[in-house]
Design a protein around this motif. Structure first.
Motif, short mmCIF file in Angstrom:
data_model
loop_
_atom_site.label_atom_id
_atom_site.label_comp_id
_atom_site.label_asym_id
_atom_site.label_seq_id
_atom_site.Cartn_x
_atom_site.Cartn_y
_atom_site.Cartn_z
N LEU A 1 0.80 -1.22 0.00
CA LEU A 1 0.00 0.00 0.00
C LEU A 1 0.84 1.28 0.00
N LEU A 2 1.90 1.28 0.81
CA LEU A 2 2.65 2.52 1.02
C LEU A 2 4.04 2.53 0.40
N GLY A 3 4.53 1.35 0.05
CA GLY A 3 5.88 1.25 -0.48
C GLY A 3 6.84 0.76 0.60
N PRO A 4 7.82 -0.03 0.23
CA PRO A 4 8.73 -0.62 1.21
C PRO A 4 9.54 0.40 2.01
N ALA A 5 9.85 1.53 1.43
CA ALA A 5 10.65 2.53 2.14
C ALA A 5 9.93 3.06 3.38
N LEU A 6 8.60 3.11 3.35
CA LEU A 6 7.85 3.67 4.47
C LEU A 6 7.63 2.70 5.61
N ILE A 7 8.01 1.44 5.42
CA ILE A 7 7.85 0.49 6.53
C ILE A 7 9.20 -0.03 7.02
N GLU A 8 10.26 0.43 6.42
CA GLU A 8 11.60 -0.04 6.79
C GLU A 8 11.84 0.19 8.28
N GLY A 9 12.28 -0.87 8.96
CA GLY A 9 12.59 -0.78 10.37
C GLY A 9 11.43 -0.96 11.32
N LEU A 10 10.22 -1.12 10.79
CA LEU A 10 9.05 -1.30 11.66
C LEU A 10 8.90 -2.78 12.03
N THR A 11 8.44 -3.02 13.25
CA THR A 11 8.13 -4.38 13.65
C THR A 11 6.80 -4.80 13.03
N ALA A 12 6.50 -6.08 13.10
CA ALA A 12 5.22 -6.58 12.57
C ALA A 12 4.05 -5.90 13.28
N PHE A 13 4.16 -5.68 14.58
CA PHE A 13 3.08 -5.05 15.32
C PHE A 13 2.93 -3.57 14.95
N GLU A 14 4.05 -2.90 14.73
CA GLU A 14 3.98 -1.50 14.29
C GLU A 14 3.34 -1.41 12.91
N CYS A 15 3.66 -2.38 12.05
CA CYS A 15 3.03 -2.40 10.72
C CYS A 15 1.53 -2.61 10.86
N ALA A 16 1.12 -3.49 11.76
CA ALA A 16 -0.31 -3.73 11.97
C ALA A 16 -1.00 -2.46 12.45
N GLN A 17 -0.36 -1.73 13.36
CA GLN A 17 -0.95 -0.49 13.86
C GLN A 17 -1.08 0.55 12.75
N ARG A 18 -0.06 0.65 11.91
CA ARG A 18 -0.13 1.61 10.80
C ARG A 18 -1.15 1.18 9.75
N LEU A 19 -1.24 -0.14 9.52
CA LEU A 19 -2.24 -0.65 8.58
C LEU A 19 -3.64 -0.31 9.06
N SER A 20 -3.87 -0.47 10.34
CA SER A 20 -5.17 -0.13 10.92
C SER A 20 -5.45 1.37 10.78
N ALA A 21 -4.45 2.19 11.06
CA ALA A 21 -4.63 3.64 10.95
C ALA A 21 -4.88 4.05 9.50
N HIS A 22 -4.20 3.39 8.58
CA HIS A 22 -4.32 3.74 7.16
C HIS A 22 -5.66 3.30 6.56
N THR A 23 -6.15 2.13 6.99
CA THR A 23 -7.36 1.57 6.39
C THR A 23 -8.62 1.81 7.21
N GLY A 24 -8.46 2.09 8.49
CA GLY A 24 -9.63 2.24 9.36
C GLY A 24 -10.21 0.91 9.80
N VAL A 25 -9.54 -0.18 9.48
CA VAL A 25 -9.99 -1.52 9.87
C VAL A 25 -9.26 -1.90 11.16
N PRO A 26 -10.01 -2.21 12.21
CA PRO A 26 -9.35 -2.54 13.48
C PRO A 26 -8.55 -3.84 13.39
N ILE A 27 -7.49 -3.89 14.17
CA ILE A 27 -6.68 -5.11 14.27
C ILE A 27 -7.52 -6.14 15.02
N PRO A 28 -7.62 -7.36 14.50
CA PRO A 28 -8.37 -8.39 15.23
C PRO A 28 -7.78 -8.60 16.63
N ARG A 29 -8.66 -8.78 17.59
CA ARG A 29 -8.25 -8.95 18.99
C ARG A 29 -7.20 -10.04 19.13
N GLN A 30 -7.40 -11.17 18.45
CA GLN A 30 -6.48 -12.30 18.59
C GLN A 30 -5.07 -11.93 18.15
#
Length: 81
Positions: A23-52
């Motif tokens: 969605l954003l390009g690899p340069a914008l996620i460089e150095g992010l953890t998987a959880f940080e990516c999930a948080q940004r994905l949620s912020a970008h899409t408005g779709v909440p991260i599943p509780r599990q």
């Protein structure tokens, strides 16, 4: 003009790094953890991260074994004994 059915079998949050990179390009996620990516994905899409998935951050690590490729067969069999 062709009827089409699209089916998804996995949450994009299981692959948040790859989805966010697409969605954003690899340069914008460089150095992010998987959880940080999930948080940004949620912020970008408005779709909440599943509780599990969000709860994984607070759970203890249950499996810590690491093996080389050549030792994989023995590692699997040792778990079955």
């Amino acid at each position: 003009h062709t009827p089409t059915v699209i089916v998804a079998t996995a949450s994009p949050y299981k692959f948040a790094s790859d989805v966010l990179s697409a969605l954003l390009g690899p340069a914008l996620i460089e150095g992010l953890t998987a959880f940080e990516c999930a948080q940004r994905l949620s912020a970008h899409t408005g779709v909440p991260i599943p509780r599990q998935i969000s709860e994984l951050q607070t759970l203890p690590i249950r499996h810590t074994a690491v093996c080389d490729k050549d030792g994989m067969e023995e590692a699997v069999f040792s778990q079955l004994r």
